[in-house]
Design an enzyme around this catalytic site. Structure first.
Site, PDB file in Angstrom:
ATOM      1  N   ARG A  20       0.861  -1.187   0.000  1.00  0.00           N
ATOM      2  CA  ARG A  20       0.000   0.000   0.000  1.00  0.00           C
ATOM      3  C   ARG A  20       0.899   1.240   0.000  1.00  0.00           C
ATOM      4  NH1 ARG A  20      -2.493   0.637   6.146  1.00  0.00           N
ATOM      5  NH2 ARG A  20      -0.526   1.183   7.157  1.00  0.00           N
ATOM      6  N   ASN A  28      -5.043   7.910   3.494  1.00  0.00           N
ATOM      7  CA  ASN A  28      -4.798   7.255   4.779  1.00  0.00           C
ATOM      8  C   ASN A  28      -3.310   7.311   5.097  1.00  0.00           C
ATOM      9  OD1 ASN A  28      -5.797   5.274   6.987  1.00  0.00           O
ATOM     10  ND2 ASN A  28      -4.006   4.237   6.145  1.00  0.00           N
ATOM     11  N   GLU A  29      -2.971   7.904   6.239  1.00  0.00           N
ATOM     12  CA  GLU A  29      -1.586   7.923   6.712  1.00  0.00           C
ATOM     13  C   GLU A  29      -0.594   8.305   5.599  1.00  0.00           C
ATOM     14  OE1 GLU A  29      -1.753   4.667  10.360  1.00  0.00           O
ATOM     15  OE2 GLU A  29      -0.913   4.059   8.440  1.00  0.00           O
ATOM     16  N   GLU A  51      -7.605   5.765  14.721  1.00  0.00           N
ATOM     17  CA  GLU A  51      -7.229   4.360  14.814  1.00  0.00           C
ATOM     18  C   GLU A  51      -6.520   4.099  16.131  1.00  0.00           C
ATOM     19  OE1 GLU A  51      -4.842   2.744  11.694  1.00  0.00           O
ATOM     20  OE2 GLU A  51      -5.983   3.697  10.093  1.00  0.00           O
ATOM     21  N   TRP A 108       3.033  -5.552  13.677  1.00  0.00           N
ATOM     22  CA  TRP A 108       4.224  -5.035  13.029  1.00  0.00           C
ATOM     23  C   TRP A 108       5.396  -4.836  13.985  1.00  0.00           C
ATOM     24  CZ3 TRP A 108       4.321  -0.499  15.693  1.00  0.00           C
ATOM     25  CH2 TRP A 108       3.099   0.090  16.022  1.00  0.00           C
ATOM     26  N   GLU A 145      -2.452  -8.116   7.424  1.00  0.00           N
ATOM     27  CA  GLU A 145      -2.797  -7.692   8.782  1.00  0.00           C
ATOM     28  C   GLU A 145      -3.782  -8.630   9.464  1.00  0.00           C
ATOM     29  OE1 GLU A 145      -2.002  -2.983   8.940  1.00  0.00           O
ATOM     30  OE2 GLU A 145      -3.790  -3.521   7.794  1.00  0.00           O
ATOM     31  N   LYS A 146      -3.727  -9.926   9.114  1.00  0.00           N
ATOM     32  CA  LYS A 146      -4.670 -10.865   9.724  1.00  0.00           C
ATOM     33  C   LYS A 146      -4.383 -11.129  11.196  1.00  0.00           C
ATOM     34  CE  LYS A 146      -2.158 -14.766   7.630  1.00  0.00           C
ATOM     35  NZ  LYS A 146      -1.398 -13.932   6.664  1.00  0.00           N
ATOM     36  N   PHE A 147      -3.174 -10.775  11.653  1.00  0.00           N
ATOM     37  CA  PHE A 147      -2.875 -10.922  13.075  1.00  0.00           C
ATOM     38  C   PHE A 147      -2.950  -9.594  13.821  1.00  0.00           C
ATOM     39  CE2 PHE A 147      -0.625 -14.659  11.257  1.00  0.00           C
ATOM     40  CZ  PHE A 147      -1.436 -15.625  11.835  1.00  0.00           C
ATOM     41  N   HIS A 148      -3.343  -8.529  13.123  1.00  0.00           N
ATOM     42  CA  HIS A 148      -3.649  -7.259  13.782  1.00  0.00           C
ATOM     43  C   HIS A 148      -5.067  -7.364  14.336  1.00  0.00           C
ATOM     44  CE1 HIS A 148      -4.584  -3.034  14.407  1.00  0.00           C
ATOM     45  NE2 HIS A 148      -3.362  -2.682  14.072  1.00  0.00           N
TER      46      HIS A 148
END
Length: 659
Positions: A119, A157-158, A310, A318, A358-361
Site C-alpha cells: 500500500r 490514509n496515513e 485508529e 508489526w 494484517e490478519k494478526f492485527h
C-alpha cells in the site's frame, strides 16, 4: 459556507462521542454484513469508516465503477443508525495502475521502484496518479454526497510516501524555483560553496539520492519540506472536490503520531477535523505517557476536540513481538484519549481479517468472535462512552504550560553529520513531556511562532533551528514575564541550517546569561556527567556564564565548576538532560514558581488526573489498587455513584467525576 464557518467535529458527532472504526466489509460475504451490524449495535458503535482500501473494488479496471456493494452498505448503515465516515481510497492504488502507468510508482533514494502489492505505492508528483485520484474522488462525492448516512470525509490514509524519482525531481525543481527565484539565492541557502556543489542550472538539481558520502544538509532539509508540501497538495486536491459537493460536512486525514514526514502544524490548518492513529506498546512502561504526548499534540493542532481515528483493540502485527492488551487497558487508554480532548474513539479495524498482511492485527471483533474478551471489552467501553458523552462532548482543556515543537527544527537537526547520533529529537521531546506528565502537569504543544501569552510556562526541549521570528517570539514572551525553560542545542542554526555566530543565537545567550558557549561535549551511550544534585545524560556544554541569577554546576571532569543549568530572571537553560526524576523535580519546581500546579495535590505516581471542562478524569495506570484524595463530593459518571473526598481505583480503572 465561508472559510470562517467551516464544519468541525461537532458536525459529525452531533452531541455524541463517535465510537467505531475502519470497516472493511469487502473482505467478507454479504451475510456477514448483517451479523456485523447486529454486533455493532450491541456494542454501541455509532460510526464506521468505509472505503479506505477499496480502490480496486470500486474501480476494478481503468474507468470502471462498481458502486453497488457500497450502495448496499451505505443504506444498511443508515437503516441501523450508524453514521459513515467515507474515505477516498487513494492510499492504495489498484495493481492495474502501476502496471499500465509506471510513472505512478515512487522511487527510493537508491533508484529502486516501489511496486504494487502493498500500500502507499504512489508518487505524489505523478500527474497520472493525481488524475485518477481526482476522478474516483469526484465520483464518490457525486454519488454519496447527499446520502443520509454520510457524516464526514476521510481523505487517503496515513500519508507517508517519499519519492526520489524523475517526476519528483521535476516537481522539486519547480518548488525550489518558487521558493528561491534565483540560483544565487538557492546556492546561498544550501551553502553550495562547500564541496564544490554550486549549481549553474535548475536542471542540475535532483532530490537527495544515494551519494558517495554525506549529502548536503540544506538540500535534504528542503526536500523534507517539499515532500510534506507535495503530499499536502494531494490531500487538498481531494478535499476540495468533496468540499464542493458537501460544504456542510467536515473533512480529515489521519496523522501518524509524531511522524517525521509531515509538518502537521501546516496540515492541521487545512483540515476541518484533526485525527491521529495511536498504537502505544502495551508492554511499554511508558506507553501511557507516549499516548498522552500524542493526544496533547493532536489536541493542540486541532485547537480543541480531535478524533482518535485508529487504535488497536488488542495486539498489532508489526512489532517484533506483538503483545495483546491486558484486561482493562484498552478501556483505560481509550478514556485517556477522551480525557485529553478526543470526541471520537475509533479502531483499526472492526472485524479482524482472516487473510492478508494484517490478519494478526486485532479488531474490535477478534478471531474469537462475539464471546471473545476483546469484543466483550469493546461493548463495555461503548456503554461507558455513551454514559459520559452528554457531559464531555465538545468540552475543552485548559493547560498553563506549552511544549514547543517544530518539524523544521527536527528535520534540520536530523542531518547525517551531527555531533551525536545518541541525541534523537523525539526521545528528547518525550523525556521533557514525560517529566511534566509524571509531575501531573497538563500541557499543550505549540509552534515557536505561535502566540505564547496564554501560558504561564513555556518549555523548549530542543529546537536546533529557529527563525528570527521564532527567537523574537521567545524573547518577547520571557521579557513579558513568562517563564521560559530551554534545553540544549536550541537556537544553534537559522532556517537554512546555517550555524549562528557563537554556536547559539546571541539574543538567546544574552537572555540566559551565557557569555560564551565554548564547546559542545556530547556523551557516549550510557555515559553520565555529575552535576550539583543530579546526573546529566546525553549531552553537556562548556559554557562561560555572563551574569546569571542562579546556576547549577558540573562536578568533576573537564567541565568542573561550569554551569549545567542557568537562570536569568524567568529564563532557564539546561545544557544537559537530567535523569528522569531530576528533570521531573526541576520542571515541577519551576512550574510551581510560575504558579502552575497539578489538578490535585498528593496524587499517587501511577494516577493521571486531567480536567476537561468541569469533569475530572482519574486514570490508574498501575496494576495495583490505589486511593486518590479528591476533596468534596462528586458524581462518578462511569458508575453512577457519589464520591466523597476519596476514591479507590482498581487496576487500570478510571473515574470521571462531575462536581
Amino acid at each position: 459556507m465561508s472559510e470562517t464557518q467551516r464544519p468541525d467535529l461537532s458536525d459529525a458527532t452531533r452531541g455524541r462521542l463517535l465510537f467505531g472504526g475502519d470497516y472493511n466489509p469487502e473482505q467478507w460475504p454479504e451475510e456477514t454484513w448483517h451479523e456485523d451490524v447486529r454486533l455493532m449495535k450491541a456494542a454501541g458503535v455509532n460510526s464506521v469508516t468505509l472505503g479506505v482500501f477499496s480502490w480496486s473494488k470500486l474501480e476494478p479496471e481503468p474507468g470502471a465503477r462498481e458502486f453497488g456493494w457500497l450502495d448496499t452498505l451505505m443504506d444498511l448503515m443508515h437503516a441501523n443508525g450508524i453514521g459513515v465516515v467515507l474515505a477516498t481510497p487513494t492510499s492504495s492504488p489498484p495493481p492495474w495502475m502501476g502496471r499500465l502507468h509506471p510513472d505512478t510508482l515512487p522511487v527510493t533514494e537508491d533508484g529502486r521502484t516501489e511496486w504494487w502489492g502493498g500500500r502507499q505505492h504512489f508518487s505524489h508528483s505523478s500527474a497520472t496518479y493525481r488524475r485518477y485520484a481526482a476522478a474516483i474522488t469526484e465520483d464518490l462525492a457525486a454519488r454519496y454526497g447527499g446520502h443520509p448516512a454520510l457524516t464526514m470525509w476521510h481523505i487517503n490514509n496515513e500519508y507517508c510516501t517519499f519519492d526520489h524519482g524523475d517526476q519528483a525531481a521535476a516537481s522539486f525543481r519547480r518548488w525550489l524555483r518558487e521558493k528561491y527565484r534565483t540560483l544565487d539565492a538557492l546556492n546561498e541557502a544550501w551553502g553550495t560553496a562547500f564541496w564544490s556543489q554550486g549549481y549553474d542550472t535548475w536542471d542540475g538539481i535532483l532530490p537527495p539520492r544515494l551519494p558517495h558520502y554525506m549529502r548536503n544538509p540544506g538540500q535534504v532539509l528542503d526536500f523534507r519540506r517539499f515532500t510534506s508540501d507535495m503530499l499536502l497538495e494531494c490531500y487538498v486536491a481531494e478535499r476540495d472536490i468533496v468540499r464542493r459537493h458537501t460544504p456542510h460536512l467536515p473533512v480529515t486525514s489521519n496523522f501518524m503520531p509524531l511522524w517525521f514526514g509531515q509538518d502537521a502544524w501546516r496540515w492541521a490548518g487545512e483540515e476541518d477535523v484533526v485525527s491521529v492513529d495511536l498504537y502505544p506498546d502495551p508492554r511499554d512502561p511508558l506507553g501511557a505517557q507516549n499516548g498522552a504526548l500524542v493526544q496533547d499534540m493532536t489536541r493542540s493542532q486541532a485547537r480543541g476536540p480531535w478524533m482518535l481515528m485508529e487504535q488497536a483493540a488488542g495486539p498489532v502485527n508489526w512489532r517484533g513481538v506483538n503483545h495483546p492488551k491486558p484486561r482493562g487497558l484498552n478501556r483505560l487508554w481509550s478514556l485517556q484519549a477522551v480525557a485529553r480532548g478526543a470526541d471520537a474513539v475509533c479502531y483499526f479495524q472492526w472485524r479482524q481479517s482472516r487473510q492478508g498482511a494484517e490478519k494478526f492485527h486485532s479488531g474490535m471483533v477478534s478471531h474469537a468472535g462475539e464471546e471473545g474478551r476483546t469484543y466483550q471489552e469493546v461493548k463495555q467501553l461503548g456503554a461507558d462512552l455513551a454514559r459520559i458523552a452528554p457531559e464531555v462532548t465538545g468540552r475543552h482543556i485548559t493547560a498553563n504550560i506549552a511544549v514547543l515543537h517544530d518539524w523544521d527544527a527536527w528535520w534540520a537537526g536530523a542531518q547525517d553529520g551531527r555531533l551525536s547520533t545518541q541525541v534523537d529529537y523525539p526521545d528528547v521531546l518525550r523525556a521533557w513531556h514525560r517529566a511534566l506528565w509524571q509531575a501531573h502537569l497538563t500541557t499543550d504543544f505549540a509552534h515557536p511562532e505561535h502566540d505564547l501569552t496564554p501560558y504561564s510556562m513555556v518549555v523548549v526541549p530542543q529546537l536546533y533551528a529557529l527563525t528570527d521570528a521564532a527567537i523574537d517570539n521567545l524573547l518577547a514572551y520571557a521579557r513579558g514575564g513568562g517563564t521560559l525553560v530551554c534545553g540544549f542545542l536550541t537556537g544553534v542554526a537559522d532556517e537554512d541550517d546555517r550555524v549562528r555566530p557563537g554556536g547559539m543565537d546571541d539574543r538567546l545567550r544574552e537572555l540566559f546569561g551565557i557569555r560564551v558557549l565554548h564547546e559542545w561535549w556530547p556523551l557516549d551511550a550510557g555515559e553520565t556527567v555529575a552535576c550539583e544534585g543530579f546526573r546529566g545524560t546525553l549531552w553537556s556544554e562548556e559554557i562561560e556564564p555572563a551574569d546569571p541569577d542562579d546556576t547549577t554546576r558540573y562536578k568533576g571532569g573537564e567541565l568542573d565548576g561550569m554551569p549545567a543549568v542557568l537562570r536569568k530572571d524567568s529564563a532557564w537553560y539546561l545544557s544537559t538532560l537530567p535523569e528522569p526524576e531530576a528533570l521531573r523535580d526541576l520542571l515541577a519546581r519551576i512550574a510551581d514558581g510560575a504558579g502552575v500546579r497539578p489538578v490535585l495535590d498528593g496524587l499517587p505516581e501511577q494516577v493521571e488526573a486531567v480536567r476537561r471542562g468541569e469533569l475530572l478524569f482519574l486514570l490508574n495506570h498501575g496494576r495495583e489498587p490505589v486511593t486518590v484524595e479528591a476533596p468534596g463530593t462528586h458524581h462518578d459518571l462511569l458508575t453512577g455513584t457519589a464520591v466523597s473526598d476519596r476514591i479507590t481505583l482498581g487496576r487500570y480503572e478510571a473515574a470521571v467525576l462531575r462536581p
